[in-house]
Scaffold this active site. Structure first.
Site, PDB file in Angstrom:
ATOM      1  N   SER A 264       0.834  -1.200   0.000  1.00  0.00           N
ATOM      2  CA  SER A 264       0.000   0.000   0.000  1.00  0.00           C
ATOM      3  C   SER A 264       0.871   1.253   0.000  1.00  0.00           C
ATOM      4  O   SER A 264       2.085   1.181   0.155  1.00  0.00           O
ATOM      5  CB  SER A 264      -0.878   0.019   1.248  1.00  0.00           C
ATOM      6  OG  SER A 264      -0.061   0.307   2.378  1.00  0.00           O
ATOM      7  N   LYS A 265       0.223   2.367  -0.159  1.00  0.00           N
ATOM      8  CA  LYS A 265       0.928   3.635  -0.171  1.00  0.00           C
ATOM      9  C   LYS A 265       1.652   3.844   1.160  1.00  0.00           C
ATOM     10  O   LYS A 265       2.750   4.365   1.212  1.00  0.00           O
ATOM     11  CB  LYS A 265      -0.068   4.764  -0.414  1.00  0.00           C
ATOM     12  CG  LYS A 265       0.566   6.131  -0.373  1.00  0.00           C
ATOM     13  CD  LYS A 265      -0.410   7.216  -0.730  1.00  0.00           C
ATOM     14  CE  LYS A 265       0.221   8.579  -0.591  1.00  0.00           C
ATOM     15  NZ  LYS A 265       0.711   8.864   0.763  1.00  0.00           N
TER      16      LYS A 265
END
Ligand code: GLU
Length: 507
Positions: A264-265
């Site tokens: 994920s970011k």
């Protein structure tokens, strides 16, 4: 095999994640490897999630990595428009066709009634409350209401959705190119909304209609869409398009470096690497998310790294240009299990591509960095500069490490000095400096003088070399010492050595 036509179908809800670029890449490679077409379709049916700038970002990202589309919203094509919002009038007829055939129905339930239904099911300990075959007959829809009532509601302009009528307890089977046979019982599926009260189709309906009308042969997309595939298979059947149904290939997830969950970011922020191809400024918050391009990655390295997230050639070869990828790519060689992202490997790819670039190209890439760092360089020696610095660089910008080739060092590496500078060092360095000064300053000759000097004085390399290096460059490591001296030239090298000895003797 039928004519290959694939699509990359992102939703413009924000910047494209690197996983999205990988999906585009595998579609692109598959199309090119099979003489097929690669099209870009913008899936913007969800107007609430539309983010300005996202569409432009997608276009720019594909251009940066060199994936050329055959049809897209800007260049058009025979199957346009290529934005779902512009195809709005095309979808309704198919929803009507499904209703007609008894595969879909009108639903008039309000948001409150839907919430009430879920609460009721939760209280009854139903593990996964949803609008399905078991409960649809308790709800307000055209299956439970009389034809007159339904007509009155429709004529009266009451809001409604159109839901698919999923058959009860039936096996749906389809073959996925990557996963093999997938089988799901319809009792786990819900009566998904196909058409919304705002007059827009949902993703499911629009996606099927578009893939069919655009003559898509293969749907290659992320694993997160696998749960939707049985519904899609049913819709193809209900619409009478089973023979034209595209084949499916669901790509494995991209996992965090430790293999624990989807990348994920936040993982990117925590571990210090970008998860987006290009930098992105959130239009609402102004927050900046870093991009591979701005971090100094070459598109070739980024693509090469992405290709190996889930695919491998079955050989030892690791470096693949886009053309080589096209020549080697096979969907059958894409694995089922999640692919771990490896930040070090990504840097390694960049380093390999940097080393393989011609010096002249590196010079033109380096100049903006030199200018930004206000380094005064002479243009003639730039090729020699990159030749010296490129071996140790991962990014073009790393070559600025060699700014001492243009600027006298202002300080010396403390560690080297404290370890190597002895009472006798000033004399030793002065003496070898004199010998260097008397030479032609050719790297070979400097090397010979140096070796002879060590032998004569019975000194080890480590007593002299690190000091010469630090006086010339300020640093403890770098390219070959004699190459540095040859680059600086006799006058500058001798001056640095003499000044260095003096300042260290005084200090
Ligand atoms: N619009 C979907 C997405 O954003 C596309 C899924 C598909 O390829 O069918 O990923």
């Amino acid at each position: 095999m039928r004519d290959v036509k694939v699509r990359f179908a992102p939703s413009p809800t924000g910047p494209l994640h690197m996983g999205g670029v990988r999906t585009a890449l595998f579609n692109y490679l598959f199309a090119k490897a099979n003489n097929g077409k690669f099209i870009l379709r913008i899936e913007d049916t969800d107007q609430n999630r539309f983010v300005p700038g996202a569409e432009k970002y997608i276009k720019e990202a594909l251009e940066w990595v060199g994936m050329h589309t055959d049809e897209d919203p800007w260049k058009g094509g025979d199957f346009g428009p290529y934005r779902q919002s512009e195809r709005k009038p095309m979808y309704r007829q198919y929803a009507d066709q499904l209703i007609e055939a008894g595969h879909a129905y009108y639903a008039f339930d309000t948001a409150e009634e839907l919430t009430e239904m879920r609460e009721r099911l939760k209280r009854a300990k139903v593990p996964n409350p949803q609008y399905n075959a078991a409960i649809r007959m308790t709800m307000k829809n055209s299956l439970t209401m009389s034809a007159d009532e339904v007509k009155a509601k429709l004529d009266g302009g009451d809001p409604y959705t159109i839901r698919v009528k999923i058959p009860r307890n039936e096996e749906v089977r389809f073959q996925d190119i990557i996963r093999g046979w997938v089988q799901v019982n319809t009792s786990s599926l819900d009566d998904k909304v196909l058409f919304k009260s705002d007059g827009m189709p949902t993703y499911h309906l629009a996606n099927i209609v578009d893939d069919y009308t655009m003559k898509i042969s293969h749907v290659i997309r992320g694993e997160e869409w696998l749960p939707s595939a049985p519904l899609h298979v049913l819709l193809y059947r209900f619409l009478g398009w089973e023979k034209q149904r595209p084949e499916f290939a669901h790509l494995p997830l991209i996992l965090r470096p430790d293999g624990n969950g989807k990348l994920s970011k936040r993982d990117g922020d925590r571990l210090g690497f970008p998860v987006f191809p290009l930098e992105w400024k959130d239009p609402a918050t102004g927050e900046i998310a870093s991009g591979y391009r701005e971090k100094g990655f070459f598109p070739e390295a980024f693509i090469n790294m992405l290709a190996f997230l889930g695919w491998n050639p079955g050989t030892e070869q690791e470096l693949f240009s886009m053309d080589e990828l096209i020549a080697s790519f096979k969907l059958e060689r894409v694995g089922k299990s999640g692919a771990k992202f490896d930040a070090d490997k990504t840097r390694w790819y960049n380093q390999q591509y940097l080393r393989s670039k011609p010096n002249e190209e590196l010079v033109s890439l380096l100049i903006p960095h030199l200018d930004k760092a206000s380094i005064e360089y002479s243009s003639q020696k730039l090729v020699a500069f990159v030749d010296l610095m490129k071996e140790r660089a991962v990014f073009v910008e790393d070559m600025l490490e060699g700014r001492y080739l243009y600027e006298k060092p202002i300080s010396f590496d403390e560690q080297v000095i404290s370890k190597k500078w002895k009472d006798t060092s000033a004399d030793t360095i002065s003496e070898i400096t004199n010998r260097f000064e008397a030479s032609s300053f050719d790297p070979e000759e400097l090397n010979e003088i140096f070796s002879a000097f060590l032998k004569e004085k019975e000194l080890g390399m480590g007593a002299v070399l690190p000091l010469l290096r630090v006086l010339l460059s300020g640093k403890g490591t770098g390219p070959s010492l004699f190459d540095i001296m040859a680059f600086l030239g006799k006058q500058e090298s001798i001056a640095r050595l003499k000044d260095g000895v003096q300042s260290l003797s005084n200090g």
